[in-house]
Design an enzyme around this catalytic site. Structure first.
Site, PDB file in Angstrom:
ATOM      1  N   LYS A   1      24.626 -28.302  -3.801  1.00 48.13           N
ATOM      2  CA  LYS A   1      23.955 -29.107  -2.704  1.00 48.13           C
ATOM      3  C   LYS A   1      22.397 -28.966  -2.756  1.00 48.13           C
ATOM      4  O   LYS A   1      21.786 -29.865  -2.093  1.00 48.13           O
ATOM      5  CB  LYS A   1      24.392 -28.487  -1.185  1.00 48.13           C
ATOM      6  CG  LYS A   1      25.692 -28.629  -1.186  1.00 48.13           C
ATOM      7  CD  LYS A   1      26.029 -30.219  -0.905  1.00 48.13           C
ATOM      8  CE  LYS A   1      27.489 -30.337  -0.570  1.00 48.13           C
ATOM      9  NZ  LYS A   1      27.935 -31.781  -0.408  1.00 48.13           N
TER      10      LYS A   1
ATOM     11  N   GLU B   1      24.222 -32.951   8.543  1.00 46.36           N
ATOM     12  CA  GLU B   1      25.447 -32.579   9.088  1.00 46.36           C
ATOM     13  C   GLU B   1      25.978 -31.462   8.055  1.00 46.36           C
ATOM     14  O   GLU B   1      25.308 -31.496   7.124  1.00 46.36           O
ATOM     15  CB  GLU B   1      26.266 -33.860   9.085  1.00 46.36           C
ATOM     16  CG  GLU B   1      26.917 -34.196   7.556  1.00 46.36           C
ATOM     17  CD  GLU B   1      26.029 -34.627   6.540  1.00 46.36           C
ATOM     18  OE1 GLU B   1      24.936 -35.117   6.727  1.00 46.36           O
ATOM     19  OE2 GLU B   1      26.300 -34.463   5.399  1.00 46.36           O
TER      20      GLU B   1
ATOM     21  N   SER C   1      30.954 -26.588  -9.437  1.00 50.39           N
ATOM     22  CA  SER C   1      29.998 -27.210  -8.336  1.00 50.39           C
ATOM     23  C   SER C   1      29.609 -25.903  -7.226  1.00 50.39           C
ATOM     24  O   SER C   1      28.419 -26.085  -6.624  1.00 50.39           O
ATOM     25  CB  SER C   1      30.533 -28.173  -7.467  1.00 50.39           C
ATOM     26  OG  SER C   1      31.808 -27.782  -6.832  1.00 50.39           O
TER      27      SER C   1
END
Lengths: 215, 497
Positions: free
Chosen positions: B102, B124, B390
Site C-alpha cells: 500500500k 478510506e 502483498s
C-alpha cells in the site's frame, strides 16, 4: 414541483438525512417500480411537475429504455441523476429525451465555465444550481454574495429556468434566494419534518411557500 | 498555493470525453459535478507529474531510502513440494515499510497532492493497512490526515486504529450503511465533496473515478517492473504466470502491469469466495454484474434492483463489492483469469506458507498462495510462477486466533467435533491411545510441542479460546497435530480445512 427520490444503497452526494432516508426506504422494501407507481398516483391527483431523482446504478440497472418508457407513462417529467455528469449522461439522457423527458443537469460552485457550458448543453427542463460545495443538507448561507453572483452568471449563460438547492431549510432561506433563481429545492428539511408526521410536513411546506415571491 | 495555474480551457480534461480513462467498457468518471473539476485537475496533473523527472526521482528515492525498495524476489524452497511442483518466486511486498504494498501508492499520491498545493489528506481504509500507509506518508511529509473507517472495522482492527493515531492521523468511524469499507469510501467522498479546494483524497486501490485506476496502477507497477527484471536476472527468462490476490486489485495490477504486454505470461487474479459462492463472499468476477459504483463503471456485487450487496471475506482487504475497472477489462478480454479461494482455504494457506517458507502472509496474500495448486496443475510441474506476497500477516493474528483452534490449527468447530470423536474413541479403548503418538514423535518434539501448544492455546496470557475449553491440558498428553509437519506437507494441507 415534486422531486421524487429513488433510493440507492450508496448515495455519495447526500448528507446524513437523505442517506438515512434512503437506508430506511430500502429496508422497508422501496423499489424503482414502487416509486414510478407513486409518481403515477401523484400525477392522477395533481398537476405539479414531477422529477425523478436518483443515482446512476439503480436507474441503469432497470434498463434505460424501460426506465424512460415507464417514467413517461407514469407522467413524470424529468430525470435528475447526481452521479452522471454530461460526459456519461447519454446512456440515460438519450432514451429519456426520446420519450420527451427532461434531463436536469447540475452546476456546482466548483464548476468551471467550460464545464458549465457542457452541463447546460445537455440540460433540458431546468438547470439545478448546487448552492454549496458539499453534500445535501449541509449548512448554507443563503445571503452569500458569492452564491448570488454565481446564480447571476448562470442566468447569463442559460435561458433555462434555474432551480437552486442544497442546504435550504426554512422560509427565510427561500426568501433570500427567491430573487436569484426561478425555484428552490428543499430536501433534507422536508424529510426531517416528515419524520415528525404529516402535519409537521404540511406546516413546513406552507411556511416555505410563504417565502416565495408569488406566494 | 503552489498549484499549477488552473486552465479555464478544460475541454481537454486529460483527453476528450470518449477517452475518460476507460478500459474497454469499464472505468470513467461517475462522480457528482462538485467533484468533476477536481477529478479533471488530477487527470491533467497526473500524467505531467509522471513524466517529470524531478517528481519521479523524488518518488523513487523515497521508495528506496524510506520504504526499503527494491523488495526481494525470494525463490520458495519448500512450498513447491506442497503445491504440486513448479519454481515459485515470491515478490516480497511484505518487506516494505508498514508491511504491505500500500505504501508505494500513498507516497506517490501524497507527493502529487503537495505538487497540486493541497494541504490536507483524506483516505478510506478497510482493514487499516491503507490507512496506516497513508498516515505514514502524511507523517513523513507533515500533512494533516483524516482516515475514514467503517465502525465495524474500527472494532475488528483496533490495532491498526492505534497505529494510525500514533502516526498523527485522525480516524473517523463511519456508522452509515453497512459500516464497512464501501461506507468508508462513501464518507471519504462526502468529505471530499465539501473540502475539494484544499484536500486530496488518497484512494487506496485501482478503483474510483479516472484517473485513480490508472494512477494507482502506475504507482504500484514498481512491483511488476522489479519482479520482471529480477526474474530475468535470476533465470534468464520470463515466468509462465504471475499470481496475485484481488480485492480492489492494486497489488495485482501493480504486478500484472509489467507483464500484460508479454502474451506468454499468464495472469491469475485470486478473489475471495468467502464462505462459498452460495453464502457470503466477495467474488466480484464470478458473481458481479456491470454497474456504476464509487465513481467507476465496473463489475459490482448488486441486487437485481441495482443496490449494492455487502461483500464478505475473512480478509478485510478483499472485502469489497466492486473491483478495479482494468481488472474487469482484463477479465472481459481474457488477458487475465480470476480464480476463487474461500476463507478456509486462505487460512490453510497462511499456515502452509508460514511452515514451508517461514513467511506469515497477510490473509489477502494467502488467497494467492492457496491458488497455486490450481495454477501448477494447469501449467505443469516445470512452470515458473511469480506470486505477489502483498503483505505480512501480523495484522491478521487476531483473526487467525478467532478462527483457528489454538491447539490444532483447524477451524474451531471442526476441532470441537474431532475432539468429541476422539474422546468417544478414547473411552471405548479404555485408556489406550494419546501417549503412543507422542512417543513416536520423540522426546524433543514433545518439549517443543508443549511449549507451542501453550503459546497457541493462550494458557500463558490467560485467554481461553472457545476451542480450548473443556479439554484439560495435561503434561505429556498433547494433540497429535502439534508435531512439526515439515516433512509431510502436501496438497492435502490446502484441502484440510
Amino acid at each position: 414541483m415534486l422531486e421524487l427520490g429513488v433510493p440507492f444503497s450508496d448515495p455519495t452526494a447526500d448528507g446524513p438525512t437523505i442517506q438515512a432516508a434512503m437506508t430506511r426506504a430500502l429496508a422497508s422494501g422501496a423499489t424503482l417500480s414502487g416509486a414510478l407507481a407513486l409518481a403515477a398516483e401523484v400525477r392522477r391527483r395533481f398537476e405539479l411537475p414531477i422529477v425523478l431523482f436518483s443515482y446512476a446504478n439503480p436507474l441503469i440497472s432497470y434498463g434505460p429504455e424501460r426506465l424512460s418508457r415507464e417514467t413517461a407513462e407514469a407522467g413524470a417529467d424529468a430525470l435528475l441523476v447526481v452521479d452522471l455528469p454530461p460526459e456519461h449522461a447519454e446512456v440515460l439522457r438519450g432514451p429519456a429525451s426520446a420519450r420527451g423527458l427532461g434531463w436536469v443537469g447540475l452546476v456546482a460552485p466548483t464548476t468551471t465555465p467550460a464545464r458549465r457550458a457542457r452541463v447546460l448543453a445537455a440540460s433540458s427542463g431546468f438547470v439545478y444550481a448546487v448552492s454549496l460545495t458539499g453534500v445535501t443538507g449541509a449548512p448554507l448561507d443563503p445571503s452569500d454574495p458569492a452564491l448570488h453572483a454565481g446564480l447571476a452568471t448562470l442566468r447569463g449563460a442559460s435561458s433555462l429556468p434555474i432551480v437552486v438547492g442544497f442546504g435550504v431549510r426554512k422560509a427565510e432561506d427561500v426568501r433570500a434566494l427567491a430573487g436569484h433563481a426561478d425555484g428552490v429545492v428543499v430536501g433534507s428539511a422536508l424529510v426531517e419534518a416528515g419524520q415528525r408526521g404529516p402535519a409537521a410536513l404540511g406546516e413546513l411546506v406552507k411556511s416555505l411557500r410563504g417565502g416565495t415571491l408569488r406566494a | 498555493m503552489t498549484a499549477a495555474p488552473h486552465s479555464e480551457d478544460d475541454n481537454l480534461p486529460g483527453g476528450p470525453p470518449e477517452l475518460l480513462g476507460e478500459f474497454g467498457e469499464f472505468g470513467g468518471r461517475y462522480v457528482a459535478e462538485t467533484l468533476m473539476p477536481a477529478v479533471e485537475e488530477l487527470a491533467r496533473a497526473w500524467p505531467k507529474a509522471w513524466a517529470d523527472y524531478t517528481f519521479v526521482d523524488e518518488y523513487r528515492a523515497i521508495l528506496r531510502d524510506y520504504v526499503g525498495r527494491p523488495t526481494p524476489l525470494t525463490e520458495a524452497r519448500r512450498l513447491p513440494e506442497a503445491v504440486g511442483g513448479g519454481r515459485i518466486f515470491l515478490k516480497r511486498e511484505d518487506l516494505n515499510h508498514t508491511g504491505a504494498h500500500k505504501i508505494n501508492n500513498c507516497i506517490g499520491q501524497v507527493l502529487l497532492a503537495r505538487r497540486l498545493g493541497k494541504t490536507r489528506i483524506i483516505a478510506e481504509t478497510g482493514a487499516g493497512q491503507h490507512g496506516v500507509a497513508t498516515a505514514t506518508a502524511c507523517a513523513y511529509f507533515g500533512m494533516p490526515c483524516t482516515v475514514y473507517m467503517g465502525a465495524e472495522d474500527v472494532s475488528r482492527q483496533a490495532l491498526n486504529v492505534v497505529r494510525m493515531r500514533l502516526l498523527g492521523a485522525e480516524v473517523r468511524p463511519v456508522t452509515s450503511g453497512s459500516a464497512t469499507l464501501k461506507d468508508a469510501i462513501n464518507a471519504a467522498l462526502r468529505d471530499w465533496v465539501a473540502s475539494v479546494a484544499d484536500t486530496h483524497y488518497v484512494i487506496g486501490s485501482v478503483m474510483g473515478p479516472d484517473p485513480y485506476p490508472l494512477m494507482v496502477r502506475e504507482l504500484q507497477r514498481v512491483i511488476g517492473d522489479e519482479a520482471r527484471a529480477q526474474i530475468l536476472d535470476r533465470i534468464g527468462r520470463l515466468p509462465d504466470a504471475a499470481v496475485a490476490c484481488v480485492g480492489g486489485g492494486s497489488n495485482a495490477m501493480g504486478l500484472f502491469a509489467a507483464f500484460v504486454p508479454d502474451a506468454d505470461v499468464k495472469l491469475f487474479g485470486v478473489e475471495a469466495t468467502g464462505e462459498g459462492l452460495q453464502g457470503r463472499h466477495a467474488a466480484t468476477m464470478a458473481k458481479g454484474r456491470i454497474g456504476v459504483f464509487h465513481g467507476m463503471r465496473s463489475l459490482v456485487l448488486q441486487t437485481d434492483d441495482g443496490q449494492l450487496l455487502e461483500a464478505h471475506s475473512i480478509s478485510a482487504g478483499l472485502d469489497y463489492p466492486g473491483i478495479g475497472p482494468e481488472h474487469a477489462h482484463l477479465h472481459a478480454t481474457g488477458r487475465a483469469r480470476y480464480l476463487g479461494i474461500s476463507d478456509r482455504e486462505a487460512l490453510a494457506a497462511t499456515e502452509l506458507l508460514a511452515r514451508t517458507e517461514g513467511i506469515i502472509p497477510a490473509l489477502e496474500t494467502a488467497h494467492a498462495i492457496a491458488a497455486l495448486p490450481a495454477v501448477i496443475r494447469e501449467l505443469g510441474p516445470e512452470a515458473v510462477v511469480i506470486v505477489n506476497v502483498s503483505g505480512r500477516g501480523d495484522k491478521d493474528m487476531h483473526t487467525v486466533m478467532t478462527h483457528l483452534d489454538p491447539a490444532t490449527l483447524t477451524l474451531i468447530e471442526e476441532a470441537e467435533r474431532g475432539r468429541k470423536a476422539a474422546r468417544a474413541a478414547h473411552q471405548a479403548a479404555a485408556g489406550h491411545g494419546g501417549e503412543e503418538a507422542l512417543i513416536v514423535d520423540g522426546h524433543e518434539l514433545r518439549a517443543e510441542g508443549k511449549e507451542e501448544h501453550e503459546r497457541r492455546s493462550g494458557s500463558r496470557d490467560g485467554c481461553v479460546r472457545p476451542g480450548a475449553r473443556g479439554e484439560p491440558r495435561r503434561p505429556g498428553r498433547l494433540p497429535d497435530r502439534v508435531r512439526p509437519r515439515s516433512q509431510r506437507l502436501a496438497r492435502a494441507d490446502l484441502r484440510r480445512l
